[in-house]
Design an enzyme around this catalytic site. Structure first.
Site, PDB file in Angstrom:
ATOM      1  N   ASP A  89       1.039  -1.127   0.052  1.00 60.34           N
ATOM      2  CA  ASP A  89       0.023  -0.043   0.068  1.00 60.34           C
ATOM      3  C   ASP A  89       0.941   1.127   0.031  1.00 60.34           C
ATOM      4  OD1 ASP A  89      -2.276  -1.711   0.349  1.00 60.34           O
ATOM      5  OD2 ASP A  89      -1.955  -1.822   2.518  1.00 60.34           O
ATOM      6  N   VAL A  90       0.714   2.103  -1.204  1.00 57.05           N
ATOM      7  CA  VAL A  90       1.691   3.145  -1.178  1.00 57.05           C
ATOM      8  C   VAL A  90       1.091   4.614  -1.173  1.00 57.05           C
ATOM      9  CG1 VAL A  90       3.161   1.393  -2.568  1.00 57.05           C
ATOM     10  CG2 VAL A  90       1.580   3.049  -3.679  1.00 57.05           C
TER      11      VAL A  90
END
Length: 259
Positions: free
Chosen positions: A130-131
């Site tokens: 998750d960025v």
């Protein structure tokens, strides 16, 4: 022949199907088993189911729910949420799930990826990252626990780490675009696609089939995953499980791979 995959992503919270925006405010949208049945009928390429509470609540996967999903699902199924040991991964694969997705536990202990790959095979090990793009700097930051904890190391170094550890696939999920339905981050997708040999799936931002086409046009053979696009309909976000029919899928793929 390899071809892009169009993949619904279902988020589960407290046993129900939910949808979030930027990882916040989960909205209940129905029963996950019913959604699986509809995606069966619509012949989805693959299905990803993520339990968004398991890691934050420090509990193990809900094996009963996973078993029910696997029994109903007639397409390749990837499950993630709460997996912290190779034994749990093996048990989930034994229930009939094709892939296990690991995120927070893999970042805390990259060796878990190697161990799980040894146990169930690299082809069944997916790492979800998750960025979020920082205000300053070129690399993306990676977060865990529903976007609440920043991981050590940037996206590029973690991708290289997990590839070397034997991961079979990466899912790159944009926190800022989650549920916004304004299009994928194509620069992010292209960057990841060009820096790893692993199969890559991009998640976060799809609001139309044209967005999926744009992703395929930029990156070629890639996984295009979406949540809101396949559970909402119209400007008022009415709940309606949907998915492109075979002719639409062929048109999206062929028109955009030909660019």
């Amino acid at each position: 022949m390899l071809r892009p995959r169009i993949i619904p992503c279902l988020l589960v919270s407290d046993g129900g199907l939910v949808k979030t925006q930027r990882f916040k405010d989960p909205k209940y949208v129905g029963d996950p088993i019913n959604a699986v049945k509809i995606f069966n009928e619509k012949e989805a390429d693959e299905l990803v189911v993520l339990d968004i509470d398991a890691s934050t609540q420090r509990r193990e996967p809900d094996f009963t729910m996973i078993g029910h999903l696997a029994v109903e699902c007639r397409m390749p199924l990837c499950y993630g949420g709460g997996i912290t040991t190779r034994e749990q991964a093996k048990r989930i694969i034994g229930l009939g799930v094709e892939k296990v997705a690991i995120s927070a536990a893999a970042i805390d202990d990259p060796g878990l990826v190697s161990q799980t790959a040894d146990e169930v095979g690299s082809q069944s090990v997916v790492v979800v990252l998750d960025v979020r793009k920082p205000m300053f700097g070129k690399d993306f930051d990676v977060y865990t626990h529903n976007g609440s904890r920043k991981a050590r190391g940037g996206l590029a170094s973690l991708v290289a780490e997990f590839e070397s550890r034997g991961a079979g696939e990466l899912v790159i999920n944009s926190i800022d675009r989650d549920g916004m339905m304004k299009g994928y981050d194509l620069d992010l997708a292209e960057r990841i696609r060009s820096t790893t040999r692993l199969p890559v799936t991009i998640l976060g931002g799809a609001g139309s089939l044209d967005d999926i086409g744009a992703l395929i046009g930029r990156c070629g053979i890639i996984g295009a995953s979406a949540g809101s696009l396949f559970v909402f309909k119209g400007n008022y976000r009415a709940v309606l499980i949907n998915y492109p029919n075979p002719a639409q899928k062929d048109e999206i793929v062929h028109n955009n791979l030909a660019r």
